[in-house]
Write an enzyme that holds these catalytic residues in place. Sequence first.
Site, PDB file in Angstrom:
ATOM      1  CE  LYS A   4      50.021  29.197  43.796  1.00  0.00           C
ATOM      2  NZ  LYS A   4      50.075  30.142  44.924  1.00  0.00           N
ATOM      3  CG  ASP A  63      49.401  32.963  43.015  1.00  0.00           C
ATOM      4  OD1 ASP A  63      49.904  33.140  44.128  1.00  0.00           O
ATOM      5  OD2 ASP A  63      50.091  32.944  41.980  1.00  0.00           O
TER       6      ASP A  63
HETATM    7  P1  NDP Z   1      48.654  40.212  41.551  1.00  0.00           P
HETATM    8  O1  NDP Z   1      48.335  39.620  40.231  1.00  0.00           O
HETATM    9  O2  NDP Z   1      47.592  40.904  42.321  1.00  0.00           O
HETATM   10  O3  NDP Z   1      49.870  41.232  41.395  1.00  0.00           O
HETATM   11  C1  NDP Z   1      51.122  40.870  40.879  1.00  0.00           C
HETATM   12  C2  NDP Z   1      51.893  42.159  40.673  1.00  0.00           C
HETATM   13  O4  NDP Z   1      53.248  41.846  40.338  1.00  0.00           O
HETATM   14  C3  NDP Z   1      51.352  43.021  39.535  1.00  0.00           C
HETATM   15  O5  NDP Z   1      51.513  44.367  39.866  1.00  0.00           O
HETATM   16  C4  NDP Z   1      52.256  42.608  38.379  1.00  0.00           C
HETATM   17  O6  NDP Z   1      52.348  43.575  37.352  1.00  0.00           O
HETATM   18  C5  NDP Z   1      53.568  42.488  39.096  1.00  0.00           C
HETATM   19  N1  NDP Z   1      54.515  41.690  38.329  1.00  0.00           N
HETATM   20  C6  NDP Z   1      54.325  40.456  37.784  1.00  0.00           C
HETATM   21  N2  NDP Z   1      55.427  40.070  37.159  1.00  0.00           N
HETATM   22  C7  NDP Z   1      56.332  41.061  37.306  1.00  0.00           C
HETATM   23  C8  NDP Z   1      57.665  41.247  36.863  1.00  0.00           C
HETATM   24  N3  NDP Z   1      58.284  40.329  36.160  1.00  0.00           N
HETATM   25  N4  NDP Z   1      58.287  42.408  37.217  1.00  0.00           N
HETATM   26  C9  NDP Z   1      57.660  43.343  37.937  1.00  0.00           C
HETATM   27  N5  NDP Z   1      56.394  43.229  38.368  1.00  0.00           N
HETATM   28  C10 NDP Z   1      55.750  42.103  38.035  1.00  0.00           C
HETATM   29  O7  NDP Z   1      49.311  39.015  42.409  1.00  0.00           O
HETATM   30  P2  NDP Z   1      49.488  38.912  43.974  1.00  0.00           P
HETATM   31  O8  NDP Z   1      49.792  40.249  44.553  1.00  0.00           O
HETATM   32  O9  NDP Z   1      48.345  38.132  44.505  1.00  0.00           O
HETATM   33  O10 NDP Z   1      50.768  37.954  44.078  1.00  0.00           O
HETATM   34  C11 NDP Z   1      52.094  38.461  44.048  1.00  0.00           C
HETATM   35  C12 NDP Z   1      53.045  37.386  44.556  1.00  0.00           C
HETATM   36  O11 NDP Z   1      52.675  37.023  45.895  1.00  0.00           O
HETATM   37  C13 NDP Z   1      53.067  36.074  43.774  1.00  0.00           C
HETATM   38  O12 NDP Z   1      54.371  35.530  43.835  1.00  0.00           O
HETATM   39  C14 NDP Z   1      52.118  35.202  44.566  1.00  0.00           C
HETATM   40  O13 NDP Z   1      52.385  33.817  44.371  1.00  0.00           O
HETATM   41  C15 NDP Z   1      52.477  35.625  45.972  1.00  0.00           C
HETATM   42  N6  NDP Z   1      51.454  35.340  46.978  1.00  0.00           N
HETATM   43  C16 NDP Z   1      50.186  35.843  46.878  1.00  0.00           C
HETATM   44  C17 NDP Z   1      49.254  35.585  47.852  1.00  0.00           C
HETATM   45  C18 NDP Z   1      47.900  36.196  47.840  1.00  0.00           C
HETATM   46  O14 NDP Z   1      47.177  36.035  48.844  1.00  0.00           O
HETATM   47  N7  NDP Z   1      47.509  36.914  46.811  1.00  0.00           N
HETATM   48  C19 NDP Z   1      49.581  34.698  48.999  1.00  0.00           C
HETATM   49  C20 NDP Z   1      50.966  34.308  49.071  1.00  0.00           C
HETATM   50  C21 NDP Z   1      51.839  34.598  48.059  1.00  0.00           C
HETATM   51  P3  NDP Z   1      51.495  43.417  35.982  1.00  0.00           P
HETATM   52  O15 NDP Z   1      50.143  43.938  36.324  1.00  0.00           O
HETATM   53  O16 NDP Z   1      52.268  44.234  35.025  1.00  0.00           O
HETATM   54  O17 NDP Z   1      51.504  41.938  35.637  1.00  0.00           O
END
Ligand code: NDP
Length: 444
Positions: free
Chosen positions: A126, A166
């Site tokens: 990572k 991520d």
């Molecule tokens: P993105 O950056 O696309 O989206 C993250 C989302 O979560 C945004 O809407 C963000 O809002 C929101 N968010 C972040 N922090 C908070 C918080 N404290 N409270 C509420 N909402 C919050 O990331 P991903 O969708 O790619 O990833 C999301 C999760 O999934 C992570 O934990 C990542 O490690 C995991 N993951 C992702 C993979 C992938 O293929 N993308 C694979 C496996 C796991 P804002 O815009 O306001 O920051």
Amino acid sequence: MSYTEEVYERVVAQNPGEPEFHQAVKEVLDSLKVVIDRNEEKYRSLSILERLVEPERIISFRVPWIDDNGNVQINKGYRVQFNSAIGPYKGGLRFHPTVNQSILKFLGFEQVFKNSLTGLPIGGGKGGSNFDPKGKSDREVMAFCQSFMTELSKYIGADTDVPAGDIGVGGREIGFLFGQYKRIRGLYEGVLTGKGLTYGGSLIRTEATGYGVVYILNELMQAHNDSLEGKTVVVTGSGNVAIYAIQKATQLGAKVVALCDSNGYVYDPNGINLDVVKDIKEVKRGRIKEYADRVEGATYTEGTGIWNIKCDVYLPCATQNELDVDGVKTLIANGCKYIVEGANMPTTREATEYAMANGVLFLPGKASNAGGVATSALEMSQNSQRLSWTAEEVDAKLHQIMKDIYAKIDDAAKRYDMPDNFVAGANIAGFEKVVDAMIAQGLV
Ligand code: NDP
């Protein structure tokens, strides 16, 4: 003191100030205790656990770049190469102001087991930076990505370490990173996944994590004589994972009524209109608040508390430790029966235990969100073959991988007399393959 407890104490003592890493290690070691106890002497003599919790390598570096006002900015960059027993390091890059070594070590450690569960030949890693892409111009993001890759390119490659996206790293960032790698190394190879379709990306990679979450949820429900049809679902986040989990859940007959970002949450009793969400998040890079301005009947609430919305299924897809025990109590009081993690470690340890002890069927992220990295591994296979598979082919493989993961974690939980304890099942099944490979490869 048991071997697992001893190793946990050692991790805490030797890695001060890394609470997320401690939390991830504790959860895994606690559920491995039953496995270790059966063969303690052998594992102790090989120091297997000490090796498992120590990353093979951590690279940390300075990332200088120039902002649109001509000012020099400095960020921290990292790559944690955790375990390569079963394949090249594989795991995403996170760009977010909260990124530090503890968070990346926790994510790298989880990734080792997750990647093992996919059944594909990928080790765990990572990386990322405390850079915040939010509010930056495309030029600033490119300048940052080019500087980040100038350093990272020395340590990665299609057969050594293959990063992906991520939080904060989507298609735009992967494009800039790939371009700079190619320019510096002179190699057109599958060094990153999540690439655009015109330069080696895989169909369905964008959708894979969210789709995978719902595919495995579907397996869980079917195994418990239930289905998604007509269920009310709450999804947290509104990023890559959330959007495609909403899409697949809706396709399978559920109604998704809420989602959020880090500022607040939206409730739409008529079911989330994904076209509007995609326009706000993927095109305009805006805030989820705008949804309520654009869709009649939807309401926006500032701050946290999305778990107060009544649902049958809760899919936390935002970030680590977003759901605590009070949130889980409220969900259960309102009739929630399933929690399936889309994000990595979004549920606190206490909340996870409370949920499982109170009848919730719970799938941990290292199993349920593995569809993303699995499809990244499929992208690597296509790059090596210099071929592109159709969306149907990739989707069918993803679907089968998620079914297999469910079967593996269910089997491991049952073998150790803990039916429906999928946290233990995932840790045990992931561990078995990695440790077998580590032992076979000797003391390296
Ligand atoms: P993105 O950056 O696309 O989206 C993250 C989302 O979560 C945004 O809407 C963000 O809002 C929101 N968010 C972040 N922090 C908070 C918080 N404290 N409270 C509420 N909402 C919050 O990331 P991903 O969708 O790619 O990833 C999301 C999760 O999934 C992570 O934990 C990542 O490690 C995991 N993951 C992702 C993979 C992938 O293929 N993308 C694979 C496996 C796991 P804002 O815009 O306001 O920051």
